[in-house]
Design an enzyme around this catalytic site. Structure first.
Site, PDB file in Angstrom:
ATOM      1  N   GLY B  57       1.159  -1.352  -0.140  1.00 16.81           N
ATOM      2  CA  GLY B  57       0.301  -0.057   0.235  1.00 16.81           C
ATOM      3  C   GLY B  57       0.747   1.338  -0.148  1.00 16.81           C
ATOM      4  O   GLY B  57       2.043   1.278  -0.088  1.00 16.81           O
ATOM      5  N   GLU B  73      -0.191   0.602  -6.503  1.00 14.63           N
ATOM      6  CA  GLU B  73       0.201   0.153  -5.459  1.00 14.63           C
ATOM      7  C   GLU B  73       0.980  -1.200  -5.598  1.00 14.63           C
ATOM      8  O   GLU B  73       2.179  -2.289  -5.153  1.00 14.63           O
ATOM      9  CB  GLU B  73       0.043   0.721  -4.127  1.00 14.63           C
ATOM     10  CG  GLU B  73       0.213   2.008  -3.773  1.00 14.63           C
ATOM     11  CD  GLU B  73       0.893   2.740  -3.587  1.00 14.63           C
ATOM     12  OE1 GLU B  73       2.386   1.883  -3.117  1.00 14.63           O
ATOM     13  OE2 GLU B  73       1.628   3.734  -3.604  1.00 14.63           O
ATOM     14  N   GLU B  77       4.547  -2.511  -6.063  1.00  9.45           N
ATOM     15  CA  GLU B  77       5.631  -3.672  -4.711  1.00  9.45           C
ATOM     16  C   GLU B  77       5.746  -4.652  -4.741  1.00  9.45           C
ATOM     17  O   GLU B  77       6.213  -4.963  -3.741  1.00  9.45           O
ATOM     18  CB  GLU B  77       4.480  -2.807  -3.076  1.00  9.45           C
ATOM     19  CG  GLU B  77       4.472  -1.244  -2.944  1.00  9.45           C
ATOM     20  CD  GLU B  77       4.149  -1.372  -1.367  1.00  9.45           C
ATOM     21  OE1 GLU B  77       4.485  -1.999  -0.278  1.00  9.45           O
ATOM     22  OE2 GLU B  77       4.338   0.070  -1.514  1.00  9.45           O
ATOM     23  N   PRO B  95      -7.676   6.611  15.183  1.00 11.73           N
ATOM     24  CA  PRO B  95      -6.730   7.656  14.848  1.00 11.73           C
ATOM     25  C   PRO B  95      -5.791   7.178  15.405  1.00 11.73           C
ATOM     26  O   PRO B  95      -4.156   8.120  14.956  1.00 11.73           O
ATOM     27  CB  PRO B  95      -7.267   8.564  15.775  1.00 11.73           C
ATOM     28  CG  PRO B  95      -8.681   9.137  16.262  1.00 11.73           C
ATOM     29  CD  PRO B  95      -8.623   7.050  16.035  1.00 11.73           C
ATOM     30  N   GLU B 132      11.219  -7.259   0.304  1.00 17.33           N
ATOM     31  CA  GLU B 132      11.104  -8.708  -0.059  1.00 17.33           C
ATOM     32  C   GLU B 132       9.241  -9.079   0.152  1.00 17.33           C
ATOM     33  O   GLU B 132       8.499  -8.078   1.045  1.00 17.33           O
ATOM     34  CB  GLU B 132      11.435  -9.429   1.662  1.00 17.33           C
ATOM     35  CG  GLU B 132      11.693 -10.892   1.038  1.00 17.33           C
ATOM     36  CD  GLU B 132      11.361 -12.141   2.455  1.00 17.33           C
ATOM     37  OE1 GLU B 132      11.998 -12.937   2.124  1.00 17.33           O
ATOM     38  OE2 GLU B 132      12.031 -11.505   2.478  1.00 17.33           O
TER      39      GLU B 132
END
Lengths: 238, 238
Positions: B57, B73, B77, B95, B132
């Site tokens: 992400g 993403e 990735e 939060p 990785e």
DNA sequence: GGTACTATGTGTTTAATGAACACGAAGTCA
DNA sequence: TGACTTCGTGTTCATTAAACACATAGTACC
């Protein structure tokens, strides 16, 4: 999250270093009244879409939970009490959806009891920021600001689906109600008539209702047994 | 959106004037292989949770659609090709979920065909930013960074539910497959055995499959008829 | 070439669930 | 006391879901 080092590290130490979208919550508040399903809208007082109707909503505060933000915006802008049911719906984030800047909106939908449903059904008042607030029947909405039409449509289809396999209906009714009133809520949301005998059979078999010691006598006819939900929360059926 | 005048107006003309959360997308990429359901994870190279496994992400770009960000993403990735299915899951915004700053993450889940499923099933390679990347069986995950364990759990229950009333399974299989392979995918996801005759009956009755002119002969036994989905998209059943 | 092996492919019965359907009961009001 | 209106109740039928066993078509081995 990701494992990128640059932006994340930067964000950790310098939150202002990158352009970032604004995040808002928008709330689709629904209630059943006058045998129709209604949405709560506020009239915008500022550009863009000034004078048009929109969903209540606003910015998420820096340390505020999304759910809390939705509940807060609903109350602040419309004056209605806390919703009996509030659930995250979908996140709308198309780049052009707000002409001012990139705004990503986490949409929630809320359910409130109709008139006669105690304090939670109070009439809306224009809140601190909204010029005007009122209930609109979902089948006769005015043109909506932003992509709020799409958001309302998403909420309706979610509610219709959820009505089928959960007990969410509790959130649209007062503490005590008759089976006819319950059925009317289903019919209003599903927008089709239901068979009375099958409906009552299914509801009573679902083990989510219990009769109260009272009856409702209104009009020149037989009084109706009052029921309540055994649990004031949405439970899965079947 | 809201009708507050101050913050919105300010945001329109001075996007940096207020603290605002960061927005990321996280992707739960799922595939079926070795008769188990697997999730794609990347190992984090930086604080926080350095060395731990996390979902792929990253930040949403200023002019990028959320869906496009998720697709990007995932590919960047992990090196896997575009997902055959990608759907928004839920938005996580507590939060404290990221120790660095307020991060609101729009989670998506992606489905990819297993090995033998053509280019879309390629092995992951550590992407541009990930140290990785590898597939992990969902029933034996390592400890995950952030609230990613919760996100994975949400994705699994969504996939299980969706399998029941749509044809999403197409996204986990190659173009052509046998009914036994299809059944194995269902069994792996639902984590329970299914009756072969009932399964085939239901699938063929659903009018989403068509036989191809080919058979698959493998092993010392009768060859199996190959089928394909009539539509390579998720359709509602019933 | 015959036999063992293994996954493929096929129907029927039974239980549960959903859909259609009509009329007497209990009140009020004139 | 009769008219009116909503409440409350069962049965039948069709559809869907669940349980269950054996012959078939190949390969491999002897």
């Amino acid at each position: 999250m990701n494992t990128k080092s640059e932006p994340e590290t930067a964000a950790a130490y310098d939150p202002g270093a990158f352009d970032r979208p604004s995040v808002t919550v928008d709330v689709v508040a629904l209630t059943a009244r006058d045998d129709r399903l209604h949405v709560l809208l506020v009239r915008r007082g500022v550009w863009p879409f000034e004078g048009q109707w929109a969903l209540p909503g606003g910015f998420v505060k820096m340390d505020e939970d999304l759910y809390a933000a939705a509940q807060r915006e609903l109350c602040e802008e419309t004056g209605v009490p806390a919703a009996t049911y509030l659930e995250q719906l979908y996140t709308f984030g198309a780049p052009g959806r707000d002409p001012r800047t990139r705004v990503i909106s986490v949409a929630y939908y809320a359910l409130l009891p109709g008139p006669g449903g105690g304090p939670a059904c109070a009439e809306p008042e224009a809140g601190s920021d909204a010029a005007e607030a009122r209930w609109w029947p979902v089948d006769a909405l005015p043109p909506l600001a932003f992509d709020h039409g799409e958001i309302v449509a998403t909420a309706l289809s979610r509610l219709r689906a959820k009505l089928g396999y959960t007990s969410v209906a509790y959130a649209l009714l007062p503490e005590e109600f008759t089976l006819s009133e319950l059925q009317r809520v289903y019919e209003v949301i599903l927008a089709r008539p239901l068979d009375k005998r099958n409906f009552r059979k299914k509801m009573l078999a679902a083990d989510i209702l219990e009769p109260t010691p009272r009856q409702r006598r209104v009009g020149a006819h037989r009084p109706a047994q009052l029921y309540r939900f055994t649990r004031r929360e949405a439970v899965l059926l079947d």
